[in-house]
Design a protein around this motif. Structure first.
Motif, PDB file in Angstrom:
ATOM      1  N   ALA A  60      14.410  28.287  25.046  1.00  9.99           N
ATOM      2  CA  ALA A  60      14.206  27.127  24.147  1.00  9.99           C
ATOM      3  C   ALA A  60      13.031  27.186  22.472  1.00  9.99           C
ATOM      4  CB  ALA A  60      13.600  25.631  24.611  1.00  9.99           C
ATOM      5  N   SER A  61      13.703  27.263  21.863  1.00  9.90           N
ATOM      6  CA  SER A  61      12.441  27.103  20.496  1.00  9.90           C
ATOM      7  C   SER A  61      11.257  26.492  20.033  1.00  9.90           C
ATOM      8  CB  SER A  61      12.916  27.665  19.366  1.00  9.90           C
ATOM      9  OG  SER A  61      14.001  28.098  19.402  1.00  9.90           O
ATOM     10  N   THR A  62      12.197  25.048  21.100  1.00  8.66           N
ATOM     11  CA  THR A  62      10.192  23.494  19.859  1.00  8.66           C
ATOM     12  C   THR A  62      10.250  23.101  22.110  1.00  8.66           C
ATOM     13  OG1 THR A  62      12.340  21.784  20.257  1.00  8.66           O
ATOM     14  CG2 THR A  62      12.334  23.042  18.778  1.00  8.66           C
ATOM     15  N   LEU A  63       9.263  22.551  21.744  1.00  5.60           N
ATOM     16  CA  LEU A  63       9.274  21.156  22.844  1.00  5.60           C
ATOM     17  C   LEU A  63       9.760  20.444  24.035  1.00  5.60           C
ATOM     18  CD1 LEU A  63       7.482  21.354  25.318  1.00  5.60           C
ATOM     19  CD2 LEU A  63       5.583  20.253  24.135  1.00  5.60           C
ATOM     20  N   PRO A  64      10.400  19.984  22.964  1.00  5.49           N
ATOM     21  CA  PRO A  64      11.474  18.533  23.509  1.00  5.49           C
ATOM     22  C   PRO A  64      12.443  19.200  23.901  1.00  5.49           C
ATOM     23  CG  PRO A  64      10.914  18.161  21.185  1.00  5.49           C
ATOM     24  CD  PRO A  64      10.665  19.267  21.104  1.00  5.49           C
ATOM     25  N   GLU A  65      13.275  20.674  23.300  1.00  8.61           N
ATOM     26  CA  GLU A  65      13.949  21.510  23.967  1.00  8.61           C
ATOM     27  C   GLU A  65      13.508  22.033  25.297  1.00  8.61           C
ATOM     28  OE1 GLU A  65      17.179  24.839  22.605  1.00  8.61           O
ATOM     29  OE2 GLU A  65      15.440  24.392  21.696  1.00  8.61           O
ATOM     30  N   HIS A  66      12.633  22.395  25.438  1.00 10.93           N
ATOM     31  CA  HIS A  66      12.934  23.178  26.919  1.00 10.93           C
ATOM     32  C   HIS A  66      12.162  21.568  27.527  1.00 10.93           C
ATOM     33  CE1 HIS A  66      10.324  25.188  29.424  1.00 10.93           C
ATOM     34  NE2 HIS A  66       9.007  24.502  29.435  1.00 10.93           N
ATOM     35  N   ASN A  67      11.905  20.472  27.298  1.00 14.25           N
ATOM     36  CA  ASN A  67      11.510  19.515  28.497  1.00 14.25           C
ATOM     37  C   ASN A  67      13.179  18.713  29.066  1.00 14.25           C
ATOM     38  OD1 ASN A  67       8.834  19.496  28.024  1.00 14.25           O
ATOM     39  ND2 ASN A  67       8.523  17.969  26.472  1.00 14.25           N
TER      40      ASN A  67
ATOM     41  N   VAL B 296      11.021  29.926  22.568  1.00 15.87           N
ATOM     42  CA  VAL B 296       9.080  30.453  22.711  1.00 15.87           C
ATOM     43  C   VAL B 296       9.313  29.422  24.366  1.00 15.87           C
ATOM     44  CG1 VAL B 296       6.753  30.145  20.662  1.00 15.87           C
ATOM     45  CG2 VAL B 296       8.211  28.340  21.737  1.00 15.87           C
ATOM     46  N   TYR B 297      10.108  29.146  24.728  1.00 19.22           N
ATOM     47  CA  TYR B 297       9.816  28.485  26.053  1.00 19.22           C
ATOM     48  C   TYR B 297      11.138  29.144  26.646  1.00 19.22           C
ATOM     49  CZ  TYR B 297       6.757  25.336  24.082  1.00 19.22           C
ATOM     50  OH  TYR B 297       6.264  24.336  23.337  1.00 19.22           O
ATOM     51  N   PHE B 298      11.213  29.186  28.234  1.00 22.85           N
ATOM     52  CA  PHE B 298      12.420  29.655  29.213  1.00 22.85           C
ATOM     53  C   PHE B 298      11.773  29.181  30.537  1.00 22.85           C
ATOM     54  CE2 PHE B 298       9.837  33.568  29.755  1.00 22.85           C
ATOM     55  CZ  PHE B 298       9.376  33.465  31.281  1.00 22.85           C
ATOM     56  N   VAL B 299      12.979  28.451  30.383  1.00 26.81           N
ATOM     57  CA  VAL B 299      12.765  27.873  32.314  1.00 26.81           C
ATOM     58  C   VAL B 299      14.018  28.670  33.023  1.00 26.81           C
ATOM     59  CG1 VAL B 299      14.611  25.554  31.437  1.00 26.81           C
ATOM     60  CG2 VAL B 299      12.661  25.781  33.646  1.00 26.81           C
ATOM     61  N   SER B 300      14.369  28.983  34.765  1.00 32.48           N
ATOM     62  CA  SER B 300      14.781  29.313  35.439  1.00 32.48           C
ATOM     63  C   SER B 300      16.403  27.545  35.609  1.00 32.48           C
ATOM     64  CB  SER B 300      14.087  29.033  36.525  1.00 32.48           C
ATOM     65  OG  SER B 300      14.709  29.685  37.801  1.00 32.48           O
ATOM     66  N   ARG B 301      17.487  28.405  35.867  1.00 32.99           N
ATOM     67  CA  ARG B 301      18.683  27.751  36.179  1.00 32.99           C
ATOM     68  C   ARG B 301      18.338  27.184  37.239  1.00 32.99           C
ATOM     69  NH1 ARG B 301      20.975  29.967  31.431  1.00 32.99           N
ATOM     70  NH2 ARG B 301      21.041  28.709  29.287  1.00 32.99           N
ATOM     71  N   ASN B 302      18.044  28.328  38.349  1.00 34.17           N
ATOM     72  CA  ASN B 302      17.894  28.168  39.615  1.00 34.17           C
ATOM     73  C   ASN B 302      19.423  29.335  40.225  1.00 34.17           C
ATOM     74  OD1 ASN B 302      15.255  26.668  40.505  1.00 34.17           O
ATOM     75  ND2 ASN B 302      16.803  25.041  39.280  1.00 34.17           N
TER      76      ASN B 302
END
Length: 263
Positions: A240-247, A227-233
């Motif tokens: 990520a599936s959870t907010l802590p993992e995403h953070n 439910v989350y993803f962020v750029s690795r640049n």
């Protein structure tokens, strides 16, 4: 009277008879114009003009003819998302209307009955599927990531979470002539139905022209619970599936990355 008007290219020596025969056959020289994936109508219009086919305004006007897709998207007010990105070979003098019709026809070929059925199986209309595909197109250029990004959005929609898609905010700003090229935190508060930080669910319509892979990903998302993803640049993303993992991913790939880059 059998000679056909148009632009012709002759390479090397040629006899008068061969030249006449070429004009009689209508073997006109075709110019190519390429529209990459992920462009808006406004951006495509600039390419149309720069390629020497006519004013950008003519293309924008032609792209307002939503009747061309009336049978598959009666709610459309223009052709945003339905002008298929590809390379087109057309003769000089091709009008914006003719090119737009070809681009819509190419879209209808790409959005196959199988893809439309897959969209229906997910409870999506064609408009919703193309809208979702346009978000996928703008978020990643990596072919292997498209089904993963699509899965994130499907999962967030199912869980009634905001999509929080930066490209939708950029589109909203650009519609009002307010995008400076740099997205700020203040921009995320713009009051627009296209702002997926402010309003849950899909935006009202496509924000760009998705390619075939994004159309397929939108209706055939990966079977994951992200439910989350962020750029690795580096052109890829961390999912990520959870907010802590995403953070943790944000800290690693955004905070620490730019901290080190600033040294």
């Amino acid at each position: 009277t059998a000679l056909k008007a148009g632009e012709y290219r002759f390479s090397g020596a040629i006899s008068a008879a061969d030249a006449v025969a070429k004009l009689a056959r209508g073997d006109v020289y075709l110019r190519t114009v390429t529209f990459p994936e992920g462009l808006t109508i406004k951006q495509m219009a600039a390419i149309f003009e720069n390629a020497g086919f006519g004013p950008a305004g003519d293309f924008i006007a032609a792209a307002r003819d939503a009747t061309l897709i009336g049978t598959i998207d009666p709610a459309a007010r223009n052709l945003e998302g339905y002008l298929f990105p590809d390379t087109y070979a057309v003769p000089r003098g091709t009008s914006a209307q003719d090119l737009v019709r070809r681009m819509v026809a190419r879209f209808e070929m790409a959005m196959t009955p199988e893809l439309r059925q897959a969209a229906g199986d997910l409870g999506l209309s064609v408009r919703e599927a193309v809208t979702l595909a346009s978000l996928v197109e703008k978020e990643t250029a990596a072919a292997g990531e498209r089904p993963l990004v699509a899965a994130v959005y499907h999962n967030r929609l199912r869980q009634r979470l905001g999509l929080q898609c930066d490209p939708t905010v950029i589109y909203a700003l650009d519609l009002r002539g307010r995008f400076s090229g740099n997205l700020t935190r203040a921009d995320l508060a713009i009051d627009s139905p296209y702002n997926t930080y402010r309003y849950r669910g899909l935006p009202p319509g496509p924000i760009a022209a998705p390619g075939r892979l994004s159309l397929e990903a939108a209706v055939r998302p990966a079977p994951v619970d992200y439910v989350y993803f962020v750029s690795r640049n580096d052109g890829s993303h961390a999912f990520a599936s959870t907010l802590p993992e995403h953070n943790r991913n944000v800290r690693k790939y955004q905070v620490e990355y730019f901290r080190k880059k600033g040294r």
